[in-house]
Design a protein around this motif. Structure first.
Motif, PDB file in Angstrom:
ATOM      1  N   ALA A 329       0.830  -1.212   0.000  1.00 48.80           N
ATOM      2  CA  ALA A 329       0.000   0.000   0.000  1.00 48.80           C
ATOM      3  C   ALA A 329       0.862   1.259   0.000  1.00 48.80           C
ATOM      4  CB  ALA A 329      -0.933  -0.007   1.211  1.00 48.80           C
ATOM      5  N   SER A 330       2.023   1.196   0.663  1.00 50.00           N
ATOM      6  CA  SER A 330       2.902   2.368   0.714  1.00 50.00           C
ATOM      7  C   SER A 330       3.552   2.654  -0.624  1.00 50.00           C
ATOM      8  CB  SER A 330       3.987   2.148   1.780  1.00 50.00           C
ATOM      9  OG  SER A 330       4.972   1.236   1.332  1.00 50.00           O
ATOM     10  N   LEU A 331       3.523   1.674  -1.548  1.00 45.69           N
ATOM     11  CA  LEU A 331       4.121   1.836  -2.877  1.00 45.69           C
ATOM     12  C   LEU A 331       3.061   1.895  -3.973  1.00 45.69           C
ATOM     13  CD1 LEU A 331       6.994  -0.755  -2.386  1.00 45.69           C
ATOM     14  CD2 LEU A 331       7.242   1.737  -2.398  1.00 45.69           C
ATOM     15  N   ALA A 332       1.836   2.193  -3.604  1.00 45.13           N
ATOM     16  CA  ALA A 332       0.722   2.214  -4.555  1.00 45.13           C
ATOM     17  C   ALA A 332       1.025   3.154  -5.716  1.00 45.13           C
ATOM     18  CB  ALA A 332      -0.562   2.653  -3.850  1.00 45.13           C
ATOM     19  N   GLY A 333       0.677   2.705  -6.924  1.00 45.39           N
ATOM     20  CA  GLY A 333       0.875   3.507  -8.125  1.00 45.39           C
ATOM     21  C   GLY A 333       2.184   3.245  -8.833  1.00 45.39           C
ATOM     22  N   ARG A 334       3.028   2.396  -8.242  1.00 48.80           N
ATOM     23  CA  ARG A 334       4.310   2.076  -8.874  1.00 48.80           C
ATOM     24  C   ARG A 334       4.331   0.595  -9.232  1.00 48.80           C
ATOM     25  NH1 ARG A 334       9.006   4.553  -5.110  1.00 48.80           N
ATOM     26  NH2 ARG A 334      10.214   4.203  -7.030  1.00 48.80           N
ATOM     27  N   PRO A 335       4.994   0.208 -10.335  1.00 52.03           N
ATOM     28  CA  PRO A 335       5.134  -1.217 -10.629  1.00 52.03           C
ATOM     29  C   PRO A 335       6.046  -1.869  -9.588  1.00 52.03           C
ATOM     30  CG  PRO A 335       6.377   0.106 -12.209  1.00 52.03           C
ATOM     31  CD  PRO A 335       5.592   1.065 -11.376  1.00 52.03           C
ATOM     32  N   VAL A 336       5.580  -2.972  -9.001  1.00 52.31           N
ATOM     33  CA  VAL A 336       6.301  -3.609  -7.896  1.00 52.31           C
ATOM     34  C   VAL A 336       6.434  -5.104  -8.153  1.00 52.31           C
ATOM     35  CG1 VAL A 336       6.276  -4.152  -5.419  1.00 52.31           C
ATOM     36  CG2 VAL A 336       5.468  -1.914  -6.207  1.00 52.31           C
ATOM     37  N   THR A 337       7.623  -5.625  -7.926  1.00 54.23           N
ATOM     38  CA  THR A 337       7.819  -7.060  -7.806  1.00 54.23           C
ATOM     39  C   THR A 337       8.144  -7.334  -6.343  1.00 54.23           C
ATOM     40  OG1 THR A 337       8.592  -7.348 -10.065  1.00 54.23           O
ATOM     41  CG2 THR A 337       9.207  -9.048  -8.494  1.00 54.23           C
ATOM     42  N   VAL A 338       7.283  -8.061  -5.675  1.00 55.87           N
ATOM     43  CA  VAL A 338       7.454  -8.314  -4.251  1.00 55.87           C
ATOM     44  C   VAL A 338       7.879  -9.763  -4.026  1.00 55.87           C
ATOM     45  CG1 VAL A 338       4.973  -8.811  -3.921  1.00 55.87           C
ATOM     46  CG2 VAL A 338       6.393  -8.207  -1.958  1.00 55.87           C
ATOM     47  N   ILE A 339       8.867  -9.943  -3.156  1.00 57.66           N
ATOM     48  CA  ILE A 339       9.349 -11.271  -2.785  1.00 57.66           C
ATOM     49  C   ILE A 339       8.697 -11.662  -1.467  1.00 57.66           C
ATOM     50  CG2 ILE A 339      11.375 -12.637  -2.158  1.00 57.66           C
ATOM     51  CD1 ILE A 339      13.030 -10.682  -3.884  1.00 57.66           C
ATOM     52  N   VAL A 340       7.963 -12.779  -1.481  1.00 55.10           N
ATOM     53  CA  VAL A 340       7.273 -13.249  -0.283  1.00 55.10           C
ATOM     54  C   VAL A 340       7.738 -14.665   0.048  1.00 55.10           C
ATOM     55  CG1 VAL A 340       5.252 -11.818  -0.772  1.00 55.10           C
ATOM     56  CG2 VAL A 340       5.301 -14.204  -1.540  1.00 55.10           C
ATOM     57  N   GLY A 341       7.451 -15.082   1.285  1.00 53.48           N
ATOM     58  CA  GLY A 341       7.699 -16.456   1.687  1.00 53.48           C
ATOM     59  C   GLY A 341       8.892 -16.616   2.607  1.00 53.48           C
ATOM     60  N   GLY A 342       8.886 -17.710   3.344  1.00 55.19           N
ATOM     61  CA  GLY A 342       9.937 -18.025   4.306  1.00 55.19           C
ATOM     62  C   GLY A 342       9.513 -19.206   5.152  1.00 55.19           C
ATOM     63  N   HIS A 343       9.852 -19.149   6.434  1.00 57.74           N
ATOM     64  CA  HIS A 343       9.478 -20.215   7.369  1.00 57.74           C
ATOM     65  C   HIS A 343       7.955 -20.326   7.450  1.00 57.74           C
ATOM     66  CE1 HIS A 343       9.481 -22.693  10.949  1.00 57.74           C
ATOM     67  NE2 HIS A 343       8.799 -21.776  11.610  1.00 57.74           N
ATOM     68  N   ASP A 344       7.443 -21.526   7.388  1.00 61.68           N
ATOM     69  CA  ASP A 344       5.991 -21.734   7.357  1.00 61.68           C
ATOM     70  C   ASP A 344       5.447 -21.954   8.753  1.00 61.68           C
ATOM     71  OD1 ASP A 344       3.392 -22.195   6.673  1.00 61.68           O
ATOM     72  OD2 ASP A 344       3.815 -23.737   5.179  1.00 61.68           O
TER      73      ASP A 344
END
Length: 452
Positions: A329-344
């Protein structure tokens, strides 16, 4: 229980992280003749013996019989209070305490503001300390934010800004003011269930004479309605956000665009800090201009800079899907590639999937132990959002670099802990910075810890 009450008892320390080392040092300072046993990982045994040669060091995870051999065990916060061995030892008469509990017992009249919450607690606590110091108050910044309270056992302060994790809220108090910034599900592996996590977080309400609560969260407002001295932030009439300003009731106090930390959630954290300062009897309006001089905390929506026309943001502290949504939400309006995931930890990602469904300009790279589960949920429910699945953070950065367009942002906001690949979120954030082409040594620790 006060430290002096440990004299003549059979006492063990459980855990050799920073909290454990602080407990050892504090007990040695106050009770130099007390025999101490340390339970720690076998790989830590040599370092523990070098740290305190008089310790009896037991490597490995203790069972109920080993714990029951002691009258008191001082437990580090990361060790679940619901471990079967601990519960059985309690049934045999062993008492469990912590560094947090020992500190509060030694400082029953301290002017403490204890801050907890699923997200926002570190930034709110640091903002509070920063604002208090701007008024000339001798302020301590400590707790889960990075400095165990026992490291400041003999310190005196006019205000204590203390962050408490969900592991510590039941160990605090009594105290003048407790703050709850937000409440989502997290740490289910420690607490055992969402309901227990919520109940443990809200133990802070039981020991707080005044309770400051995020009024924008309906469920949290409902759960704390019975508190006799509750104050809300984020709502009209108190400290809240409206039309680009932080306001006190109808008064414009501070322009949100001047905050050095991005995002509406951080502006709400500033409201919490101002409301806490006011609740402690200080002039929050006079302190508000200092918000413009606040230094963002590392690994929390931390802008690293630009490389080859792409911008890199380190939000490694993100350990819940809700935190990742706030970062996006803080980067709204910009193209973003977000890296998610880790310990489950088994957290539910369905709300995240629903929130990003059809979001333009967004690519998601899922990695780590829970990466496949997140990717599957996104492919089944998020429509046209592009999803890429890889095994590790190294692979994720490589793919993200190729996927994000010039002018876009690569955001590390995992929504999960780091333990599948890294020691902690800080190590993960520094590794991300290095992979992106930045010097990880420039990512320093949290500014202002301790007395100031």
């Amino acid at each position: 229980m006060r430290i002096a009450e440990l004299a003549g008892r059979r006492v063990a320390i459980w855990g050799f992280g920073r909290e454990g080392r602080a407990a050892i040092a504090a007990l040695r300072a106050r009770l130099p003749a007390l025999a101490l046993t340390l339970f720690c990982n076998e790989t830590e045994a040599a370092a523990a013996q070098a740290f305190e040669p008089t310790l009896a060091v037991a490597g490995g995870d203790p069972d109920a019989a080993a714990l029951a051999a002691f009258d008191v065990v001082v437990k580090s916060p990361g060790i679940s209070a619901y471990k079967p061995a601990l519960i059985e030892a309690q049934g045999r008469g062993t008492r469990f305490t912590s560094g947090t509990a020992l500190w509060f017992a030694e400082h029953p009249q301290a002017p403490v503001v204890a801050v907890t919450g699923t997200k926002g607690k570190s930034t709110t606590t640091a903002l509070l300390a920063h604002l208090a110091r701007s008024l000339g108050l001798r302020t301590a910044l400590a707790g889960n934010i990075g400095m165990p309270l026992l490291e400041l056992l003999d310190a005196q302060a006019q205000l204590w800004a203390v962050e408490l994790s969900s592991f510590q809220t039941g160990e605090a108090g009594p105290l003048p003011l407790g703050v709850v910034t937000s409440l989502y599900e997290e740490h289910l592996d420690w607490h055992g269930s969402r309901e227990r996590y919520v109940a443990d977080k809200l133990k802070l309400a039981d020991v707080s004479r005044t309770l400051l609560v995020n009024g924008t969260q309906e469920a949290l407002v409902e759960r704390t309605a019975a508190h006799p001295h509750r104050v809300l932030f984020g709502v009209t009439g108190g400290w809240h956000l409206r039309e680009g300003f932080i306001r006190r009731a109808d008064e414009r106090v501070f322009e949100i665009a001047r905050l050095p930390v991005p995002g509406g959630h951080n502006a709400l954290n500033a409201c919490a800090a101002l409301a806490a300062l006011e609740a402690m009897g200080h002039d929050a309006r006079a302190a508000a201009p200092a918000l413009a001089r606040f230094h963002p905390l590392p690994h929390r929506l931390q802008p690293l800079g630009e490389r080859d026309g792409r911008y890199w943001v380190n939000d490694s502290i993100s350990t819940t899907p809700q935190a990742t949504l706030a970062a996006l939400a803080s980067l709204a309006g910009r193209p973003v590639t977000v890296i998610v995931g880790g310990h489950d930890r088994g957290l539910d990602w369905s709300a995240f999937v629903a929130a990003v469904k059809g979001q333009a300009g967004l690519t998601i790279v899922a990695q780590g132990a829970n990466g496949p589960r997140i990717a599957k949920a996104l492919r089944e429910g998020a429509g046209v959002v592009e999803v890429v699945e890889v095994a590790s953070l190294d692979e994720a950065v490589t793919r993200a670099r190729s996927l994000v367009p010039v002018g876009g942002v690569v955001l590390l906001s995992p929504g999960a802990p780091s333990f599948d690949q890294f020691h902690d979120y800080a190590e993960r954030g520094r590794h991300f910075a290095a992979l992106a082409g930045f010097d990880p040594k420039t990512i320093c620790g949290i500014e202002g810890l301790g007395l100031g």
